[in-house]
Design an enzyme around this catalytic site. Structure first.
Site, PDB file in Angstrom:
ATOM      1  N   SER A 167      52.114  32.294  69.593  1.00 55.04           N
ATOM      2  CA  SER A 167      51.766  33.694  69.859  1.00 55.04           C
ATOM      3  C   SER A 167      50.401  33.719  70.540  1.00 55.04           C
ATOM      4  O   SER A 167      49.615  32.767  70.390  1.00 55.04           O
ATOM      5  CB  SER A 167      51.679  34.436  68.515  1.00 55.04           C
TER       6      SER A 167
ATOM      7  N   TYR B  27      47.880  36.011  60.019  1.00 50.67           N
ATOM      8  CA  TYR B  27      48.917  35.643  61.006  1.00 50.67           C
ATOM      9  C   TYR B  27      48.322  34.699  62.047  1.00 50.67           C
ATOM     10  O   TYR B  27      48.909  33.656  62.371  1.00 50.67           O
ATOM     11  CB  TYR B  27      49.469  36.906  61.661  1.00 50.67           C
TER      12      TYR B  27
HETATM   13  N1  LIG Z   1      57.548  40.064  68.447  1.00 50.49           N
HETATM   14  C1  LIG Z   1      56.379  39.804  68.997  1.00 50.49           C
HETATM   15  O1  LIG Z   1      55.707  40.708  69.516  1.00 50.49           O
HETATM   16  C2  LIG Z   1      55.854  38.396  69.024  1.00 50.49           C
HETATM   17  C3  LIG Z   1      54.740  38.129  69.825  1.00 50.49           C
HETATM   18  C4  LIG Z   1      54.273  36.828  69.907  1.00 50.49           C
HETATM   19  C5  LIG Z   1      54.890  35.826  69.210  1.00 50.49           C
HETATM   20  N2  LIG Z   1      55.974  36.114  68.422  1.00 50.49           N
HETATM   21  C6  LIG Z   1      56.622  35.021  67.721  1.00 50.49           C
HETATM   22  O2  LIG Z   1      57.926  34.906  68.233  1.00 50.49           O
HETATM   23  C7  LIG Z   1      58.787  34.352  67.214  1.00 50.49           C
HETATM   24  C8  LIG Z   1      60.024  35.199  67.064  1.00 50.49           C
HETATM   25  O3  LIG Z   1      59.628  36.466  66.614  1.00 50.49           O
HETATM   26  P1  LIG Z   1      60.606  37.736  66.695  1.00 50.49           P
HETATM   27  O4  LIG Z   1      59.829  38.821  67.291  1.00 50.49           O
HETATM   28  O5  LIG Z   1      61.903  37.319  67.244  1.00 50.49           O
HETATM   29  O6  LIG Z   1      60.749  38.038  65.124  1.00 50.49           O
HETATM   30  P2  LIG Z   1      61.819  38.936  64.338  1.00 50.49           P
HETATM   31  O7  LIG Z   1      62.588  39.792  65.273  1.00 50.49           O
HETATM   32  O8  LIG Z   1      61.060  39.567  63.236  1.00 50.49           O
HETATM   33  O9  LIG Z   1      62.827  37.840  63.749  1.00 50.49           O
HETATM   34  C9  LIG Z   1      62.361  36.937  62.802  1.00 50.49           C
HETATM   35  C10 LIG Z   1      63.400  35.866  62.583  1.00 50.49           C
HETATM   36  O10 LIG Z   1      62.862  34.906  61.659  1.00 50.49           O
HETATM   37  C11 LIG Z   1      63.809  34.714  60.606  1.00 50.49           C
HETATM   38  N3  LIG Z   1      63.104  34.417  59.352  1.00 50.49           N
HETATM   39  C12 LIG Z   1      61.972  35.003  58.896  1.00 50.49           C
HETATM   40  N4  LIG Z   1      61.642  34.495  57.702  1.00 50.49           N
HETATM   41  C13 LIG Z   1      62.580  33.572  57.399  1.00 50.49           C
HETATM   42  C14 LIG Z   1      62.796  32.719  56.287  1.00 50.49           C
HETATM   43  N5  LIG Z   1      61.972  32.708  55.230  1.00 50.49           N
HETATM   44  N6  LIG Z   1      63.876  31.891  56.303  1.00 50.49           N
HETATM   45  C15 LIG Z   1      64.735  31.911  57.337  1.00 50.49           C
HETATM   46  N7  LIG Z   1      64.583  32.690  58.428  1.00 50.49           N
HETATM   47  C16 LIG Z   1      63.520  33.515  58.444  1.00 50.49           C
HETATM   48  C17 LIG Z   1      64.580  36.012  60.529  1.00 50.49           C
HETATM   49  O11 LIG Z   1      65.824  35.732  59.930  1.00 50.49           O
HETATM   50  P3  LIG Z   1      66.694  36.867  59.127  1.00 50.49           P
HETATM   51  O12 LIG Z   1      66.620  38.127  59.912  1.00 50.49           O
HETATM   52  O13 LIG Z   1      68.075  36.271  59.158  1.00 50.49           O
HETATM   53  O14 LIG Z   1      66.100  36.977  57.793  1.00 50.49           O
HETATM   54  C18 LIG Z   1      64.693  36.403  62.003  1.00 50.49           C
HETATM   55  O15 LIG Z   1      65.772  35.720  62.608  1.00 50.49           O
HETATM   56  C19 LIG Z   1      57.925  34.249  65.959  1.00 50.49           C
HETATM   57  O16 LIG Z   1      57.459  32.929  65.833  1.00 50.49           O
HETATM   58  C20 LIG Z   1      56.774  35.195  66.233  1.00 50.49           C
HETATM   59  O17 LIG Z   1      55.629  34.848  65.524  1.00 50.49           O
HETATM   60  C21 LIG Z   1      56.477  37.383  68.318  1.00 50.49           C
END
Ligand SMILES: NC(=O)c1ccc[n+]([C@@H]2O[C@H](COP(=O)([O-])OP(=O)(O)OC[C@H]3O[C@@H](n4cnc5c(N)ncnc54)[C@H](OP(=O)(O)O)[C@@H]3O)[C@@H](O)[C@H]2O)c1
Length: 242
Positions: free
Chosen positions: A142, A155
């Site tokens: 991130s 975070y």
């Molecule tokens: N969204 C942003 O703005 C942003 C920006 C920069 C970086 N990122 C990074 O991008 C990546 C993806 O983020 P996203 O936005 O796609 O997140 P998201 O939509 O919140 O999805 C999170 C995913 O992680 C899984 N997960 C969370 N805790 C878990 C656990 N304890 N065991 C198994 N699975 C777990 C969830 O599974 P379930 O739903 O099946 O529980 C879901 O598939 C992350 O590393 C995040 O830090 C995000």
């Protein structure tokens, strides 16, 4: 619906044995987009907790299977049968925003358990399979892993730790390529949570799409065998959000 040409390509790839990819966070957001992007070429193992969401993503892809898992409790038994792994994408993570003055140890522990410890443990368990394939690990980090801002301490600290993990792994495992991807804001559920905390509207046109982040992951995966794409930073073209 998979078009006929793609189906034929997929059949050919299946016949010549597809490379295997395991993607965490594949039930939604970036992980699901990465899984879809890998779908035409890879056998994809879809990690996540929401079994029906995993089944729905699997049903879209020519060669994929759900891997329901609570990552904070992952064990050797969970990865039994994965003998060869060409690609491991760590996309699963959580965010809990707040001021340091307001975040107790439990919040820090929860975030480090998912964002760091689970990543290290899953990688450790899969290293023999990754070595066999001379594979690749991609960590979805991130902008918070490059710069720590107020309200983001725990975070950001977990994402700085994830960078440290990736940098050390890259040097320890000479035959495994390790890539860190640093996206800015992405239009996913996580960003809904962030905007709710910030008290601002959710404006997807100002953020990256999960598909653009998946394309960056694919760029690292498709770099020639002589090329090790170690770090990739991407930001929304619309500029920073207030
Ligand atoms: N969204 C942003 O703005 C942003 C920006 C920069 C970086 N990122 C990074 O991008 C990546 C993806 O983020 P996203 O936005 O796609 O997140 P998201 O939509 O919140 O999805 C999170 C995913 O992680 C899984 N997960 C969370 N805790 C878990 C656990 N304890 N065991 C198994 N699975 C777990 C969830 O599974 P379930 O739903 O099946 O529980 C879901 O598939 C992350 O590393 C995040 O830090 C995000």
């Amino acid at each position: 619906m998979i078009p006929a040409v793609a189906r034929r390509v997929n059949m050919l790839i299946t016949m010549t044995e597809r490379p295997t990819a395991l993607v965490t966070g594949a039930s939604r957001g970036v992980g699901a987009a990465v899984a879809r992007a890998l779908g035409p070429t890879h056998h994809v193992i879809l990690g996540g907790r929401d079994e029906s969401a995993l089944a729905a993503v699997a049903a879209e892809l020519p060669d994929a299977r759900p891997w329901p898992v609570e990552l904070t409790g992952v064990t050797e038994a969970d990865v039994a049968g994965v003998e060869r792994l060409d690609l491991l994408v760590h996309s699963a993570a959580i965010t809990r925003m707040g001021l340091i003055a307001e975040q107790p140890a439990a919040v820090w522990r929860e975030m480090f358990e998912v964002n760091v410890v689970a990543v290290a443990e899953l990688t450790r368990l899969l290293l023999p399979a990754l070595r066999r394939a001379k594979g690749q690990v991609v960590c979805v980090n991130s902008g918070a892993g490059q710069r720590a801002n107020p309200h983001w301490a725990a975070y950001a600290a977990s994402k700085f730790a994830l960078k440290a993990f990736a940098d050390a792994l890259r040097q320890e495992e000479s035959e495994v390529r390790v890539t860190t991807v640093y996206p800015g804001r992405i239009a996913t559920d996580m960003q809904h949570e962030v905007r709710a905390y910030e008290g601002g509207p959710f404006e997807p046109e100002k953020y990256l799409t999960a598909e653009s982040v998946a394309r960056a992951v694919l760029a690292a995966v498709n770099a020639g065998p002589d090329a090790h794409l170690t770090e990739l930073t991407l930001r929304p073209a619309a500029g920073p959000v207030n």
